[in-house]
Design a protein around this motif. Structure first.
Motif, PDB file in Angstrom:
ATOM      1  N   LEU A  27       4.968  -1.643  95.381  1.00  0.00           N
ATOM      2  CA  LEU A  27       5.424  -1.322  97.551  1.00  0.00           C
ATOM      3  C   LEU A  27       3.759   0.107  97.542  1.00  0.00           C
ATOM      4  O   LEU A  27       3.707  -0.256  98.498  1.00  0.00           O
ATOM      5  CB  LEU A  27       6.402   0.448  97.158  1.00  0.00           C
ATOM      6  CG  LEU A  27       8.292  -0.628  97.441  1.00  0.00           C
ATOM      7  CD1 LEU A  27       8.775   0.252  96.523  1.00  0.00           C
ATOM      8  CD2 LEU A  27       8.380  -1.120  98.115  1.00  0.00           C
ATOM      9  N   THR A  28       3.431  -0.372  96.999  1.00  0.00           N
ATOM     10  CA  THR A  28       2.274   1.025  96.571  1.00  0.00           C
ATOM     11  C   THR A  28       1.441  -0.296  97.391  1.00  0.00           C
ATOM     12  O   THR A  28       0.154   0.268  98.133  1.00  0.00           O
ATOM     13  CB  THR A  28       1.732   1.472  95.477  1.00  0.00           C
ATOM     14  OG1 THR A  28       2.383   2.066  94.623  1.00  0.00           O
ATOM     15  CG2 THR A  28       0.602   2.449  95.689  1.00  0.00           C
ATOM     16  N   ALA A  29       1.259  -1.384  96.286  1.00  0.00           N
ATOM     17  CA  ALA A  29      -0.034  -2.311  97.371  1.00  0.00           C
ATOM     18  C   ALA A  29       0.272  -2.700  98.571  1.00  0.00           C
ATOM     19  O   ALA A  29      -0.336  -3.096  99.381  1.00  0.00           O
ATOM     20  CB  ALA A  29       0.030  -3.940  95.900  1.00  0.00           C
ATOM     21  N   ARG A  30       1.801  -2.835  99.031  1.00  0.00           N
ATOM     22  CA  ARG A  30       2.568  -2.622 100.052  1.00  0.00           C
ATOM     23  C   ARG A  30       1.777  -2.101 101.164  1.00  0.00           C
ATOM     24  O   ARG A  30       0.509  -2.468 102.373  1.00  0.00           O
ATOM     25  CB  ARG A  30       3.894  -3.122 100.280  1.00  0.00           C
ATOM     26  CG  ARG A  30       4.463  -3.510 102.003  1.00  0.00           C
ATOM     27  CD  ARG A  30       5.451  -3.549 101.615  1.00  0.00           C
ATOM     28  NE  ARG A  30       6.113  -3.429 103.156  1.00  0.00           N
ATOM     29  CZ  ARG A  30       6.576  -2.589 103.674  1.00  0.00           C
ATOM     30  NH1 ARG A  30       6.021  -1.495 103.539  1.00  0.00           N
ATOM     31  NH2 ARG A  30       6.864  -2.764 104.818  1.00  0.00           N
ATOM     32  N   GLN A  52      -1.004  -2.548 104.214  1.00  0.00           N
ATOM     33  CA  GLN A  52      -0.675  -1.856 105.811  1.00  0.00           C
ATOM     34  C   GLN A  52      -2.100  -1.422 106.201  1.00  0.00           C
ATOM     35  O   GLN A  52      -2.077  -1.400 107.685  1.00  0.00           O
ATOM     36  CB  GLN A  52       0.340  -1.699 105.592  1.00  0.00           C
ATOM     37  CG  GLN A  52       1.616  -2.830 105.158  1.00  0.00           C
ATOM     38  CD  GLN A  52       2.882  -1.956 105.846  1.00  0.00           C
ATOM     39  OE1 GLN A  52       3.192  -0.969 105.609  1.00  0.00           O
ATOM     40  NE2 GLN A  52       3.942  -3.373 105.811  1.00  0.00           N
ATOM     41  N   ALA A  53      -2.570  -0.623 105.597  1.00  0.00           N
ATOM     42  CA  ALA A  53      -3.816   0.025 106.401  1.00  0.00           C
ATOM     43  C   ALA A  53      -4.730  -0.175 105.747  1.00  0.00           C
ATOM     44  O   ALA A  53      -5.600   0.890 106.869  1.00  0.00           O
ATOM     45  CB  ALA A  53      -3.470   1.684 105.117  1.00  0.00           C
ATOM     46  N   LYS A  72       0.426 -12.260 102.544  1.00  0.00           N
ATOM     47  CA  LYS A  72      -0.842 -11.574 103.417  1.00  0.00           C
ATOM     48  C   LYS A  72      -2.215 -11.485 102.942  1.00  0.00           C
ATOM     49  O   LYS A  72      -2.750 -10.425 103.462  1.00  0.00           O
ATOM     50  CB  LYS A  72      -0.069  -9.760 103.316  1.00  0.00           C
ATOM     51  CG  LYS A  72       1.739 -10.003 104.678  1.00  0.00           C
ATOM     52  CD  LYS A  72       1.895  -8.747 104.500  1.00  0.00           C
ATOM     53  CE  LYS A  72       2.925  -9.131 105.577  1.00  0.00           C
ATOM     54  NZ  LYS A  72       3.920  -9.531 105.863  1.00  0.00           N
ATOM     55  N   GLY A  73      -2.337 -11.807 101.320  1.00  0.00           N
ATOM     56  CA  GLY A  73      -3.843 -12.099 101.240  1.00  0.00           C
ATOM     57  C   GLY A  73      -3.709 -11.156 100.550  1.00  0.00           C
ATOM     58  O   GLY A  73      -5.034 -11.249  99.764  1.00  0.00           O
ATOM     59  N   VAL A  74      -2.788 -10.300  99.765  1.00  0.00           N
ATOM     60  CA  VAL A  74      -3.799  -9.281  98.207  1.00  0.00           C
ATOM     61  C   VAL A  74      -3.193 -10.530  97.360  1.00  0.00           C
ATOM     62  O   VAL A  74      -2.852 -10.798  96.815  1.00  0.00           O
ATOM     63  CB  VAL A  74      -2.224  -8.507  98.215  1.00  0.00           C
ATOM     64  CG1 VAL A  74      -2.503  -7.425  97.012  1.00  0.00           C
ATOM     65  CG2 VAL A  74      -2.029  -7.719  99.537  1.00  0.00           C
ATOM     66  N   ARG A  75      -3.964 -10.003  96.766  1.00  0.00           N
ATOM     67  CA  ARG A  75      -4.711 -10.741  95.193  1.00  0.00           C
ATOM     68  C   ARG A  75      -3.503 -10.179  93.598  1.00  0.00           C
ATOM     69  O   ARG A  75      -4.074  -8.702  93.981  1.00  0.00           O
ATOM     70  CB  ARG A  75      -6.269 -10.300  95.176  1.00  0.00           C
ATOM     71  CG  ARG A  75      -6.593 -11.595  93.548  1.00  0.00           C
ATOM     72  CD  ARG A  75      -8.257 -10.676  93.604  1.00  0.00           C
ATOM     73  NE  ARG A  75      -9.299 -11.421  92.461  1.00  0.00           N
ATOM     74  CZ  ARG A  75     -10.109 -11.341  91.954  1.00  0.00           C
ATOM     75  NH1 ARG A  75     -10.696 -10.476  91.994  1.00  0.00           N
ATOM     76  NH2 ARG A  75     -10.040 -12.463  90.856  1.00  0.00           N
TER      77      ARG A  75
END
Length: 363
Positions: free
Chosen positions: A18-21, A25-26, A160-163
């Protein structure tokens, strides 16, 4: 070629995801590193009630995060379903609390936080074998199906491209002038701009092993659960009876939980707790005798003294942040905890006052 990230996040449980999300998003570039597989510890093992047990008996700091998270969950679930086609099964099925000797405190809490409450009628107890004491019905309290929430979040971040790097244990941390410059892992070294530790029950141990600075007081607290292979509509809502509960999933399966055991890092299920949970479930709801128990498991919650998590910057390392120690309420506090840490990192105005969760406040 080295890929640089604005944020390196250690820990792939519900809080880390959730923190990564929230940060992604920011517009922040995030690398999430997990020592095992994503979401396979406490986040997978819990029940998923999106409310603390008897929240009026908990510190206000817990309630503030829970209430904010309740407001965030509907849109979170909607976005995950739309973008991943994986349903986290956010379900506002309601919670029946059968015994409330402190009913006035319960009603006051509901009024203070605008939580709808009712006195349940006798029909609520037709299938239950209990002696109600000032029972309370909270019709809009929801649950989420932990494994499916984790799976949908992981899919969403990846899309969404988060590693995301799994099976990657943190070995050592390099610091210079009160800043972390680099981490060494089982899959090589990574430069660090900002580091977040959201390693659940392992957070305290990780700090003690790698950082020559005060560690957050987070210890593992074991919890065990049973799963009955019940049919749909056997139980339509969650039931809390004293210190244990039943949770019906949409497919009819019913969870019975849970234990609270201070057992270090041992996740082995025990026959003794199996029998205690089975006896509780069958005594409370005798119709469950028709259905087999199909699973029994244990997980490790990240416990703190009062159940209040650490959320914020470490006072001795300027680019080190913590989001951990949510005890048995990681799902219930998760969205607001992620939002709060992102607010602090990005210098946004916090929606929840940050002071109770800071390292100095909890030591």
């Amino acid at each position: 070629m080295t890929r640089y990230s604005d944020i390196t996040l250690i820990g792939g449980g519900i809080i880390g995801l959730l923190t990564a999300r929230e940060l992604h998003q920011a517009g922040v570039r995030v690398t999430l590193i997990e020592r095992n597989r994503i979401g396979q510890e406490s986040s997978w093992a819990g029940g998923g009630i999106l409310l603390p047990l008897y929240p009026w008996r908990q510190p206000d700091a817990i309630s503030r995060l829970v209430i904010r998270s309740l407001a965030l969950y509907p849109s979170l679930a909607e976005q995950l379903i739309r973008d991943t086609q994986l349903d986290p099964e956010w379900t506002p099925c309601g919670l029946l609390i059968s015994k409330n000797p402190d009913i006035q405190a319960a009603i006051r809490w509901c009024k203070d936080y605008s939580i709808r409450y009712e006195t349940p009628g006798l029909a609520f107890f037709n299938e239950l074998n209990t002696q109600p004491e000032n029972p309370l019905w909270l019709p809009y309290i929801a649950q989420a199906r932990n494994p499916r929430l984790v799976k949908s979040l992981r899919q969403d971040l990846g899309d969404k491209g988060v590693r995301i790097i799994e099976e990657c244990e943190l070995k050592s941390v390099y610091t210079h002038q009160h800043r972390i410059t680099e981490i060494d892992t089982a899959q090589g070294k990574f430069p660090v701009e900002q580091l977040i530790v959201s390693a659940g029950a392992w957070t305290g141990q990780l700090f003690t092993r790698l950082f020559p600075i005060p560690a957050p007081d987070i210890v593992p607290v074991k919890g065990q659960m049973l799963l009955f292979d019940a049919k749909p509509d056997t139980l339509r809502h969650m039931v809390l009876d004293e210190d244990r509960y039943l949770i019906p999933r949409r497919d009819g399966k019913i969870l019975a939980g849970s234990s609270v055991e201070h057992d270090q890092f041992d996740k082995t299920p025990s026959a003794e707790i199996h029998d205690k949970l089975k006896n509780f479930a069958l005594a409370l709801m005798p119709s469950l005798k028709r259905f087999p128990i199909i699973n029994h498991w244990a997980g490790l919650r990240p416990g703190t003294e009062h159940g209040v998590p650490y959320i914020g910057r470490h006072p001795e390392i300027e680019n080190l942040f913590i989001n951990a120690g949510h005890f048995r309420n990681g799902l219930a506090m998760g969205p607001a905890s992620a939002e709060l840490l992102a607010d602090l990192i990005l210098n946004r105005t916090p929606r929840v006052a940050p002071e109770p969760y800071q390292f100095s406040s909890l030591h």
